[in-house]
Design a protein around this motif. Structure first.
Motif, PDB file in Angstrom:
ATOM      1  N   PHE A  25       0.634  -1.149   0.053  1.00 53.00           N
ATOM      2  CA  PHE A  25       0.011  -0.005   0.184  1.00 53.00           C
ATOM      3  C   PHE A  25       0.961   1.252   0.047  1.00 53.00           C
ATOM      4  CE2 PHE A  25      -2.581   2.915   2.250  1.00 53.00           C
ATOM      5  CZ  PHE A  25      -3.592   3.457   1.394  1.00 53.00           C
ATOM      6  N   LEU A  26       1.871   1.227   0.925  1.00 46.84           N
ATOM      7  CA  LEU A  26       2.864   2.474   0.803  1.00 46.84           C
ATOM      8  C   LEU A  26       3.351   2.674  -0.592  1.00 46.84           C
ATOM      9  CD1 LEU A  26       4.008   4.342   3.083  1.00 46.84           C
ATOM     10  CD2 LEU A  26       5.825   2.740   3.219  1.00 46.84           C
ATOM     11  N   LYS A  27       3.724   1.647  -1.288  1.00 47.01           N
ATOM     12  CA  LYS A  27       4.167   1.605  -2.717  1.00 47.01           C
ATOM     13  C   LYS A  27       3.535   2.254  -3.711  1.00 47.01           C
ATOM     14  CE  LYS A  27       7.730  -1.930  -2.087  1.00 47.01           C
ATOM     15  NZ  LYS A  27       8.418  -3.282  -2.488  1.00 47.01           N
ATOM     16  N   THR A  28       2.102   1.841  -3.423  1.00 47.65           N
ATOM     17  CA  THR A  28       1.004   2.213  -4.209  1.00 47.65           C
ATOM     18  C   THR A  28       0.779   3.775  -4.082  1.00 47.65           C
ATOM     19  OG1 THR A  28       0.104   0.009  -4.355  1.00 47.65           O
ATOM     20  CG2 THR A  28      -1.276   1.855  -4.695  1.00 47.65           C
ATOM     21  N   LEU A  29       0.766   4.075  -2.646  1.00 43.85           N
ATOM     22  CA  LEU A  29       0.555   5.623  -2.739  1.00 43.85           C
ATOM     23  C   LEU A  29       1.521   6.320  -3.123  1.00 43.85           C
ATOM     24  CD1 LEU A  29      -0.620   5.659   1.309  1.00 43.85           C
ATOM     25  CD2 LEU A  29      -1.993   6.223  -0.759  1.00 43.85           C
ATOM     26  N   GLU A  30       2.874   6.073  -2.905  1.00 45.16           N
ATOM     27  CA  GLU A  30       3.958   6.844  -3.562  1.00 45.16           C
ATOM     28  C   GLU A  30       4.094   6.800  -5.027  1.00 45.16           C
ATOM     29  OE1 GLU A  30       7.092   4.571  -1.828  1.00 45.16           O
ATOM     30  OE2 GLU A  30       7.236   5.854   0.100  1.00 45.16           O
ATOM     31  N   ARG A  31       3.730   5.821  -5.735  1.00 47.44           N
ATOM     32  CA  ARG A  31       3.493   5.622  -7.176  1.00 47.44           C
ATOM     33  C   ARG A  31       2.425   6.662  -7.631  1.00 47.44           C
ATOM     34  NH1 ARG A  31       0.651   1.698 -10.577  1.00 47.44           N
ATOM     35  NH2 ARG A  31      -0.853   2.235  -8.933  1.00 47.44           N
ATOM     36  N   ASP A  32       1.187   6.540  -6.822  1.00 46.48           N
ATOM     37  CA  ASP A  32       0.051   7.404  -7.339  1.00 46.48           C
ATOM     38  C   ASP A  32       0.446   8.786  -7.204  1.00 46.48           C
ATOM     39  OD1 ASP A  32      -1.357   4.991  -7.952  1.00 46.48           O
ATOM     40  OD2 ASP A  32      -2.758   5.010  -6.176  1.00 46.48           O
ATOM     41  N   ARG A  33       0.848   9.204  -6.266  1.00 43.58           N
ATOM     42  CA  ARG A  33       1.285  10.363  -5.769  1.00 43.58           C
ATOM     43  C   ARG A  33       2.055  11.171  -7.026  1.00 43.58           C
ATOM     44  NH1 ARG A  33       5.712  11.329  -1.403  1.00 43.58           N
ATOM     45  NH2 ARG A  33       6.559  10.414  -3.024  1.00 43.58           N
ATOM     46  N   ASP A  34       2.949  10.233  -7.579  1.00 40.64           N
ATOM     47  CA  ASP A  34       3.574  10.773  -8.580  1.00 40.64           C
ATOM     48  C   ASP A  34       2.894  11.150 -10.060  1.00 40.64           C
ATOM     49  OD1 ASP A  34       5.862  10.737  -6.991  1.00 40.64           O
ATOM     50  OD2 ASP A  34       6.397   8.654  -7.991  1.00 40.64           O
ATOM     51  N   HIS A  35       1.680  10.674 -10.131  1.00 46.24           N
ATOM     52  CA  HIS A  35       0.577  10.801 -11.225  1.00 46.24           C
ATOM     53  C   HIS A  35      -0.403  11.781 -11.026  1.00 46.24           C
ATOM     54  CE1 HIS A  35       2.271   6.814 -11.891  1.00 46.24           C
ATOM     55  NE2 HIS A  35       2.297   7.070 -13.286  1.00 46.24           N
TER      56      HIS A  35
ATOM     57  N   ASN B 206       1.108  12.910   0.646  1.00 46.69           N
ATOM     58  CA  ASN B 206       2.221  13.154   1.576  1.00 46.69           C
ATOM     59  C   ASN B 206       1.923  12.870   3.071  1.00 46.69           C
ATOM     60  OD1 ASN B 206       4.282  13.538  -0.503  1.00 46.69           O
ATOM     61  ND2 ASN B 206       3.733  15.754  -0.320  1.00 46.69           N
ATOM     62  N   SER B 207       0.816  13.279   3.430  1.00 49.84           N
ATOM     63  CA  SER B 207       0.417  13.041   4.729  1.00 49.84           C
ATOM     64  C   SER B 207      -0.103  11.762   4.894  1.00 49.84           C
ATOM     65  CB  SER B 207      -0.678  13.911   5.088  1.00 49.84           C
ATOM     66  OG  SER B 207      -1.547  13.452   6.314  1.00 49.84           O
ATOM     67  N   LYS B 208      -0.668  11.019   4.163  1.00 52.36           N
ATOM     68  CA  LYS B 208      -1.118   9.693   4.086  1.00 52.36           C
ATOM     69  C   LYS B 208       0.048   8.667   4.054  1.00 52.36           C
ATOM     70  CE  LYS B 208      -5.212  10.687   5.038  1.00 52.36           C
ATOM     71  NZ  LYS B 208      -5.500  11.040   6.560  1.00 52.36           N
ATOM     72  N   ILE B 209       1.011   8.986   3.099  1.00 51.31           N
ATOM     73  CA  ILE B 209       2.173   8.282   3.152  1.00 51.31           C
ATOM     74  C   ILE B 209       3.018   8.250   4.527  1.00 51.31           C
ATOM     75  CG2 ILE B 209       4.611   8.268   2.063  1.00 51.31           C
ATOM     76  CD1 ILE B 209       3.061   9.087  -0.742  1.00 51.31           C
ATOM     77  N   ASN B 210       2.956   9.283   5.130  1.00 50.60           N
ATOM     78  CA  ASN B 210       3.576   9.330   6.316  1.00 50.60           C
ATOM     79  C   ASN B 210       3.024   8.718   7.272  1.00 50.60           C
ATOM     80  OD1 ASN B 210       5.799  10.244   8.057  1.00 50.60           O
ATOM     81  ND2 ASN B 210       4.318  11.933   8.955  1.00 50.60           N
ATOM     82  N   ASP B 211       1.703   8.977   7.469  1.00 51.16           N
ATOM     83  CA  ASP B 211       0.967   7.995   8.559  1.00 51.16           C
ATOM     84  C   ASP B 211       1.109   6.426   8.321  1.00 51.16           C
ATOM     85  OD1 ASP B 211       0.086  10.437   9.282  1.00 51.16           O
ATOM     86  OD2 ASP B 211      -2.010  10.379   8.427  1.00 51.16           O
ATOM     87  N   THR B 212       1.154   6.234   7.120  1.00 51.41           N
ATOM     88  CA  THR B 212       1.091   4.583   6.771  1.00 51.41           C
ATOM     89  C   THR B 212       2.719   4.130   7.012  1.00 51.41           C
ATOM     90  OG1 THR B 212      -0.438   4.904   5.037  1.00 51.41           O
ATOM     91  CG2 THR B 212       0.844   3.016   4.806  1.00 51.41           C
ATOM     92  N   PHE B 213       3.868   5.066   6.738  1.00 51.31           N
ATOM     93  CA  PHE B 213       4.869   4.552   7.023  1.00 51.31           C
ATOM     94  C   PHE B 213       5.123   4.402   8.626  1.00 51.31           C
ATOM     95  CE2 PHE B 213       9.186   5.699   8.040  1.00 51.31           C
ATOM     96  CZ  PHE B 213       9.935   4.649   7.235  1.00 51.31           C
ATOM     97  N   GLN B 214       4.547   5.242   9.441  1.00 49.68           N
ATOM     98  CA  GLN B 214       4.744   5.258  10.528  1.00 49.68           C
ATOM     99  C   GLN B 214       4.008   4.181  11.362  1.00 49.68           C
ATOM    100  OE1 GLN B 214       6.592   7.281  12.609  1.00 49.68           O
ATOM    101  NE2 GLN B 214       7.048   8.226  10.640  1.00 49.68           N
ATOM    102  N   GLU B 215       2.795   3.460  10.693  1.00 50.94           N
ATOM    103  CA  GLU B 215       2.149   2.597  11.032  1.00 50.94           C
ATOM    104  C   GLU B 215       2.990   1.219  10.793  1.00 50.94           C
ATOM    105  OE1 GLU B 215      -2.284   0.061  10.291  1.00 50.94           O
ATOM    106  OE2 GLU B 215      -2.012   2.292   9.666  1.00 50.94           O
ATOM    107  N   PHE B 216       3.429   1.304   9.382  1.00 49.08           N
ATOM    108  CA  PHE B 216       4.166   0.207   9.017  1.00 49.08           C
ATOM    109  C   PHE B 216       5.598  -0.048   9.825  1.00 49.08           C
ATOM    110  CE2 PHE B 216       7.754  -1.027   6.131  1.00 49.08           C
ATOM    111  CZ  PHE B 216       7.441  -2.395   5.760  1.00 49.08           C
ATOM    112  N   LYS B 217       6.097   1.091  10.211  1.00 46.92           N
ATOM    113  CA  LYS B 217       7.481   0.994  10.901  1.00 46.92           C
ATOM    114  C   LYS B 217       7.176   0.474  12.274  1.00 46.92           C
ATOM    115  CE  LYS B 217      11.269   3.770  12.653  1.00 46.92           C
ATOM    116  NZ  LYS B 217      11.497   4.839  13.778  1.00 46.92           N
ATOM    117  N   LYS B 218       5.995   0.633  12.805  1.00 48.36           N
ATOM    118  CA  LYS B 218       5.501   0.193  14.182  1.00 48.36           C
ATOM    119  C   LYS B 218       5.459  -1.237  14.316  1.00 48.36           C
ATOM    120  CE  LYS B 218       3.386   4.210  16.408  1.00 48.36           C
ATOM    121  NZ  LYS B 218       2.062   4.850  16.844  1.00 48.36           N
ATOM    122  N   LEU B 219       4.874  -1.623  13.351  1.00 48.57           N
ATOM    123  CA  LEU B 219       4.407  -3.103  12.782  1.00 48.57           C
ATOM    124  C   LEU B 219       5.943  -3.775  12.503  1.00 48.57           C
ATOM    125  CD1 LEU B 219       2.500  -5.433  12.582  1.00 48.57           C
ATOM    126  CD2 LEU B 219       1.859  -4.755  10.172  1.00 48.57           C
TER     127      LEU B 219
END
Length: 123
Positions: free
Chosen positions: A21-31, A46-59
């Motif tokens: 999902f993080l990769k998808t958000l980053e790719r979609d942001r570029d479009h 950018n906000s959602k990528i940051n939130d998702t990354f924080q959740e991913f990092k905790k996991l």
């Protein structure tokens, strides 16, 4: 298989989905650069990528502390394979690419506040 490893199954699944999902958000942001509301959408992404990354990092940190490491092993047109190492146990899990895409779509629905399926719903 180790009971503790079996208890981490949902967390392992969530890890894989969040990574994609993080990769998808980053790719979609570029479009979004061609859209009129690109500044607002880029800020949202950018906000959602940051939130998702924080959740991913905790996991990721949680799984690491439990002794679990997950790596994408290989992929073809139909399946993606992940190698999971847990305290000396190893396992290769295969996921249908269509199923992974559907779980990433459910994650986007969750982010947008729409009705979505949870991991508990899949059982």
């Amino acid at each position: 298989m180790h009971k503790e490893f079996m208890g981490l199954s949902d967390d392992i699944h969530r890890y894989i989905v969040l990574e994609l999902f993080l990769k998808t958000l980053e790719r979609d942001r570029d479009h979004v650069s061609h859209l009129k509301m690109r500044d607002v959408l880029e800020e949202w992404y950018n906000s959602k990528i940051n939130d998702t990354f924080q959740e991913f990092k905790k996991l990721r940190d949680f799984l690491y502390k439990k002794g679990c490491k997950i790596e994408k092993h290989k992929s073809d047109e139909m399946m993606t394979y992940y190698f999971i190492l847990f305290r000396g146990y190893d396992e290769t899990r295969s996921y249908s690419n269509i199923a992974l895409r559907n779980w990433v779509a459910e994650e986007m629905k969750r982010l947008l506040g729409m009705k979505y399926l949870t991991l508990a719903d899949r059982k």
